[in-house]
Scaffold this active site. Structure first.
Site, mmCIF file in Angstrom:
data_model
loop_
_atom_site.group_PDB
_atom_site.id
_atom_site.type_symbol
_atom_site.label_atom_id
_atom_site.label_comp_id
_atom_site.label_asym_id
_atom_site.label_seq_id
_atom_site.Cartn_x
_atom_site.Cartn_y
_atom_site.Cartn_z
ATOM 1 N N ASP A 479 0.829 -1.207 0.000
ATOM 2 C CA ASP A 479 0.000 0.000 0.000
ATOM 3 C C ASP A 479 0.866 1.260 0.000
ATOM 4 O O ASP A 479 2.071 1.224 0.284
ATOM 5 C CB ASP A 479 -0.897 -0.051 1.252
ATOM 6 C CG ASP A 479 -2.195 0.714 1.080
ATOM 7 O OD1 ASP A 479 -2.319 1.477 0.111
ATOM 8 O OD2 ASP A 479 -3.089 0.550 1.938
ATOM 9 N N ASP A 549 -10.551 2.405 -3.349
ATOM 10 C CA ASP A 549 -11.059 2.239 -1.985
ATOM 11 C C ASP A 549 -12.577 2.349 -1.965
ATOM 12 O O ASP A 549 -13.194 2.129 -0.918
ATOM 13 C CB ASP A 549 -10.452 3.306 -1.058
ATOM 14 C CG ASP A 549 -9.129 2.833 -0.481
ATOM 15 O OD1 ASP A 549 -8.786 1.660 -0.683
ATOM 16 O OD2 ASP A 549 -8.444 3.646 0.176
HETATM 17 C C1 DGJ Z 1 -5.801 1.942 1.913
HETATM 18 C C2 DGJ Z 1 -6.208 0.711 1.176
HETATM 19 O O1 DGJ Z 1 -6.644 1.012 -0.098
HETATM 20 C C3 DGJ Z 1 -7.241 -0.031 1.991
HETATM 21 O O2 DGJ Z 1 -7.715 -1.140 1.278
HETATM 22 C C4 DGJ Z 1 -6.619 -0.432 3.297
HETATM 23 O O3 DGJ Z 1 -5.591 -1.354 3.053
HETATM 24 C C5 DGJ Z 1 -6.108 0.787 4.016
HETATM 25 N N1 DGJ Z 1 -5.254 1.578 3.179
HETATM 26 C C6 DGJ Z 1 -5.381 0.399 5.262
HETATM 27 O O4 DGJ Z 1 -4.776 1.452 5.862
#
Ligand code: DGJ
Length: 728
Positions: A479, A549
């Site tokens: 991430d 997201d």
């Molecule tokens: C952003 C990601 O896109 C989410 O799926 C998740 O992993 C969060 N970060 C966790 O902080």
């Protein structure tokens, strides 16, 4: 050979199955761009350009009193600079004597089998059976300054890649503050441009507009390719649609700041170029330094956008993505983020795994919150040490116990970041980007580690290896949750600070390369707050990227629609999440959430312990369906049958041999007394007959394609249908 040099005409033609790209060594050795489009055979296309005296278009210095030869109008393969071409600049150089100039002339060329590679940069690959390389060396008219243009040719795929190497061989250092990877001059500029724009939780919204005079551009200054503007652009004729018309796609194999510029000139010509964004970009080219510019993947389709997308999908899926999973089925996963956020223990995850195993789910992914001091998003990043107190067990034990439940284990990590409230930051505050004398800006309360620095990369490499060596870990979600600013590398002298942003990206690629080389069987999923770094560069390291997201099925339709113009479904991370949806509160049927997630790598992201038995049964069926359809979804041709604003969003997969097809339809607008909705299928064999699963009805391929299929329409919001056809 797909690449052919005509000694008499001085043309170099690249013929792919359906396209031709041509350049020509023109007057005074200027390398002209003479054609890119539908395949033509052998013609010297320079007849389309008229040399004429154009007022205020300066003639070339070496053309004497001939007023008709001006770089301002000549279609070039790589633009010159400050020598009479007033259009968008390509490579901008100040030589050691202070002069700003680049006047490139042909020196030589070379054709070889196999695809070139770029040291330290991601790029498409291919052996001698698949690809060819053309190198054209250009030199500045006055200086020992060289630009080598690289072309990778995939004849069968109708794909051509471009990149370039820039080298100063003069004694004195030259300074470059703008560079493009490719530039192309079209003789006519009556074109539309497609860009893919957005924001966090709504990436790659499609925008089409007509190009007008002057420069139209999109780019990123966020240090990543960004949610806001994807590094993929399409140019097309004004009448181009899914199934007809001309279009050109350009995908940047780069994950940092970029700029794509389209300029319509005074003569209605079009210059299109893609490169690293020139803002805060300044490269010192000492004698002998070769600077490699990232690759652009290009393709042309004479039969519409659908075909163009299929060309990109095949290329990216087969010759850019790598590793064990590139062509194999990814495990159906359950991710605990939207189920628990930071509030979980090892036992909770094991109970999720136990329940998940009963439904046919194959992998548990432990998301954010398992390490350091991380119970909210303001602390802990950088301390990649399992928080055994929170988990109630060691990571090793957790992995083993999840595996005992029959699931593989995956883990989340955000290596590029550091929280100020962390041991790492206490020890190495200088590892984070910060401008001298200024407090750095925080994004999600976190700072960015400078991956351009070897010491930072080494720490991260060791930390990641330690985690992955703990147990049988099959998957990593990598991430990256903020835009980058305060870019400053204390290891570089002031005059080289313009390299810090690019060095960060090279460092990221270096780290990813080391990790993927050491753990070739680990599936890497890229992520940047969803799709903030969804680009061809990252796909070289991670064959899938968390698409957004925003997990709401209806908004996802739009996001996945935009994503599909360049990127294959096999790269799109997509999950079924809970209702009401956590991002927008919408309620959609579980079936519809499943259908939408199947236009991607497929998984779940919800608390299954809260699901009813009926829903659990449905999950079992969804997983069975996904396994059945997987090869079609992964490797089939993808067709967009509607646009997002229509009452239904419909897309279709067709196997390469046209034996099978899956049509997916989601009703996005519930209407009373609604008109019937007939959808025309694509890609089938018109001469064959296809049996629809379920109804058992048999249709002629041509009937389904030219007449169409009458979609069911039930009462209720967001109904969805999957129609599966098999050739009989
Ligand atoms: C952003 C990601 O896109 C989410 O799926 C998740 O992993 C969060 N970060 C966790 O902080």
């Amino acid at each position: 050979m797909a690449i052919c040099y005509d000694e008499n005409a001085k043309t170099i033609s690249i013929d792919t199955e359906h396209t031709t790209y041509q350049m020509k060594i023109g007057p005074y050795g200027v390398l002209l761009h003479t054609y890119y489009g539908k395949r033509i055979s052998g013609e010297d296309m320079s007849y389309l350009f008229r040399y004429s005296d154009i007022g205020f278009s300066t003639a070339m210095g070496d053309a004497g009193m001939d007023r008709t030869v001006s770089l301002d109008t000549m279609p070039q393969e790589m633009p010159s600079f400050n020598v009479g071409d007033y259009r968008a600049e390509g490579i901008r150089v100040q030589h050691g004597d202070g002069s700003y100039a680049l006047d490139l002339r042909y020196v030589s060329h070379d054709i070889t089998r196999g695809k070139y590679s770029l040291k330290g940069l991601p790029a498409m690959y291919g052996g001698s059976e698949t690809a060819e390389t053309l190198k054209v060396v250009l030199k500045d008219r006055a200086k020992e300054f060289y630009v080598t243009l690289l072309y990778g040719v995939y004849e069968e795929l109708d794909i051509i890649t471009r990149a370039c190497l820039i080298e100063n061989r003069e004694e004195k250092t030259a300074v470059m503050d703008k560079a493009v990877s490719m530039s192309m001059d079209f003789l006519t500029g009556d074109m539309d441009i497609y860009t893919f724009n957005g924001r966090h939780e709504m990436e790659r919204e499609v925008e089409r507009r007509k190009l007008g005079r002057g420069i139209t551009s999109v780019g990123s200054l966020r240090g990543t390719s960004s949610h806001q503007h994807n590094p993929f652009v399409i140019l097309c004729s004004s009448d181009t649609e899914e199934e007809y018309g001309e279009c050109y796609g350009f995908s940047y194999v780069y994950s940092g700041n970029f700029l794509a510029e389209a300029e319509i000139s005074q003569r209605d010509q079009l210059r299109f170029a893609m490169g690293i964004h020139p803002s805060r970009f300044r490269i010192l080219l000492e004698k002998g330094r070769v600077f490699a510019m990232p690759e652009v993947i290009m393709s042309y389709s004479g039969s519409g956008l659908g075909r163009l997308s299929i060309q990109f999908h095949r290329a990216i899926r087969n010759y850019l993505c790598r590793g064990k999973y590139k062509n194999s089925r990814r495990p159906v996963l359950i991710n605990n983020w939207e189920a628990t956020y930071f509030d979980f223990t090892g036992e909770k995850l094991i109970s999720i795994a136990e329940e998940a195993a009963k439904l046919g789910i194959e992998m548990l992914v432990m998301d954010d919150g398992w390490f350091g001091k991380r119970n909210l998003d303001e602390s802990g990043l950088g301390d990649w040490i399992p928080n055994e107190e929170k988990l109630g067990m060691s990571l090793k034990e957790l992995v083993e116990r999840v595996r005992e439940k029959g699931l593989a284990f995956g883990i989340w990590i955000e290596p590029e970041m550091v929280s100020e409230d962390s041991l790492l930051y206490q020890e190495h505050p200088d590892w984070a980007f910060a401008l001298p004398g200024r407090t750095p800006g925080r994004g999600r309360c976190q700072l960015v580690l400078d991956l351009g620095r070897e010491c930072v990369r080494e720490y991260l490499y060791q930390a990641i290896c330690k985690i992955l060596d703990t147990g049988d870990i099959s998957y990593v979600k990598w991430d990256m949750n903020r835009s980058i600013c305060d870019v400053y590398n204390p290891e570089l002298p002031p005059e080289q600070q313009g390299e810090a942003g690019h060095k960060y990206i090279l460092g990221l690629y270096d780290l990813l390369e080391r990790i993927t080389a050491r753990y070739p069987d680990v599936l890497l999923e890229g992520c940047s707050g969803g799709g903030g770094r969804f680009d061809a560069g990252m796909l070289y390291y991670s064959p899938q990227i968390w698409c957004s997201d925003d997990t709401d099925a209806i908004e996802r339709l739009k996001i996945q629609y935009g994503t599909s113009f360049c990127y294959p479904v096999s790269t799109v991370g997509s999950h079924v999440s809970a209702c009401p949806n956590h991002q927008n509160g919408r309620i959609t049927p579980l079936h519809t959430r499943g259908v939408v997630a199947m236009a991607g790598t497929f998984g779940y992201e919800l608390d299954i312990s809260k699901m009813s038995d009926q829903d659990k049964e449905e999950v079992k069926e969804q997983i069975e369906d996904y396994k059945k359809y997987f090869d079609l979804v992964q490797d089939g041709d993808y067709y967009r049958l509607t646009k997002p604003e229509e009452d239904f969003t419909v897309w279709q997969f067709v196997s390469r041999d046209r034996e099978k097809s899956l049509v997916n339809a989601v009703m996005t607008s519930a209407k009373a007394n609604a008109p019937d909705y007939i959808i025309r299928l694509k890609g089938l064999d018109p001469e064959s007959r296809y049996k629809e699963e379920g109804s058992g009805k048999i249709y002629q391929g041509s009937a389904l394609m030219w007449g169409g299929y009458l979609l069911p329409r039930e009462i209720g919001e967001y109904q969805s249908y999957q129609l599966y056809f098999v050739r009989v």
